[in-house]
Scaffold this motif. Sequence first.
Motif: not given
Length: 120
Positions: A87-93
């Motif tokens: 989630c951090k790498a793809e910037r998705k919640p």
Amino acid sequence: MDGDKRITVCNDNNDYNPFEHRKVEKPNSNVRSLANLLKASLGSGLLAMPLAFANAGWVVGIIGTIIIAFICGHCVHIFVDTSRGCCKAERKPLMSYAETCRATFANGPKAVRPYARAAR
């Protein structure tokens, strides 16, 4: 790494916190999460337990059940940790199971990146 020897595949962006961007209408409580984990772990395997204990015996059955419970809990912990990193790498919640598998392969070693779509 300061003593932390764990390898997380997708944990590149430490400045993005996916929990701050989530909008969940009815979040799970700790009790509900535990109930879901037990429900998923027991499932239809509960019907096979008497036969397993009959074949293995009480001592081996109880010890084996405890060992398998720890292994299942550890695997869930690894998946949640990997999902948070992705989630951090793809910037998705928030990511589903399939999206986490795809992101893990897509952001992982170069040898497995072509298989990201199949992993989903």
